[in-house]
Enzyme design. Sequence first.
Site, mmCIF file in Angstrom:
data_model
loop_
_atom_site.group_PDB
_atom_site.id
_atom_site.type_symbol
_atom_site.label_atom_id
_atom_site.label_comp_id
_atom_site.label_asym_id
_atom_site.label_seq_id
_atom_site.Cartn_x
_atom_site.Cartn_y
_atom_site.Cartn_z
ATOM 1 N N SER A 25 0.780 -1.249 -0.058
ATOM 2 C CA SER A 25 0.018 0.063 0.211
ATOM 3 C C SER A 25 0.951 1.261 0.020
ATOM 4 C CB SER A 25 -1.039 0.090 1.361
ATOM 5 O OG SER A 25 -1.435 1.477 1.362
ATOM 6 N N MET A 82 -8.826 8.127 0.041
ATOM 7 C CA MET A 82 -9.583 8.792 1.226
ATOM 8 C C MET A 82 -10.108 9.889 1.162
ATOM 9 S SD MET A 82 -7.156 7.109 4.286
ATOM 10 C CE MET A 82 -6.472 5.464 4.195
ATOM 11 N N HIS A 138 -8.241 1.015 -4.053
ATOM 12 C CA HIS A 138 -9.083 0.982 -3.066
ATOM 13 C C HIS A 138 -9.927 2.324 -2.686
ATOM 14 C CE1 HIS A 138 -9.678 -0.174 1.698
ATOM 15 N NE2 HIS A 138 -10.698 -0.040 0.731
ATOM 16 N N MET A 182 -11.935 4.578 -0.612
ATOM 17 C CA MET A 182 -12.524 4.759 0.703
ATOM 18 C C MET A 182 -13.389 5.988 0.511
ATOM 19 S SD MET A 182 -9.694 3.083 3.026
ATOM 20 C CE MET A 182 -8.469 3.291 1.627
ATOM 21 N N MET A 235 -11.635 -6.224 5.094
ATOM 22 C CA MET A 235 -10.727 -5.001 5.943
ATOM 23 C C MET A 235 -10.466 -5.721 7.340
ATOM 24 S SD MET A 235 -10.025 -2.419 4.147
ATOM 25 C CE MET A 235 -9.161 -1.828 5.452
#
Length: 214
Positions: free
Chosen positions: A7, A36, A65, A67, A139
Amino acid sequence: MVKIAPSVLSANFAELKKDLDSIKACGADWVHYDVMDGHFVPNISFGYSILNDVAKVTDLYLDVHLMISHPRQYVEQFIKAGADLITFHIETMTNHETVHELIDYIHQQGKNVGISIKPATPVEDIIDYLDDIDLVLVMSVEPGFGGQSFQVDALKKIAKLKEMRNHHHYLIEVDGGINAQTGQACIEAGADVLVAGSYIFNATNRQAAVDSLK
Ligand code: DX5
Ligand code: ZN
């Protein structure tokens, strides 16, 4: 063999190309890109314009990903920027129709689709979509920050998803608190892809860190 997805949330953004080259040289399979929005999660990271730059300097598979609260609104930009896989959170979706529409849209663009579930979200919440998606992201920490401790309940979800896979083809990815020990437990439970941020990027020997996950 399990795939390793470092990541870049834990990378040094002033030296991003160097870090991308380094994880590739260490045998990473994917780049995990954590977006994010400061709304779905209480933190802000980076968006599609940086992804566009990342895509230009690496040929690793780009695992995005999201979010973010309104994935449908931004997904086109992430695909244009070079995402290979778009994973959105089921908790952000209001009904079945919009989930199916988003899955279909991403597939029509020729990209893979994943759905992620937070620690408190049961696997049952995504059963209706398992036929149609390429990946489930479990998660193992509350999304929002790197460097948290692995929550063991994720192992049960991984095992359940493996059991349910009989006639589906999705990969099982796990994200949060992965190190040599928790990574091994996830592989034993049935994980196909391990995301690791701080464990790889903060390691004094990245090669050894990646090797210890395989
Ligand atoms: C958390 C992110 C993770 C995070 C993992 O919200 O989705 O991908 O970077 O970091 P570590 O491996 O440090 O727990
Ligand atoms: Zn992530």
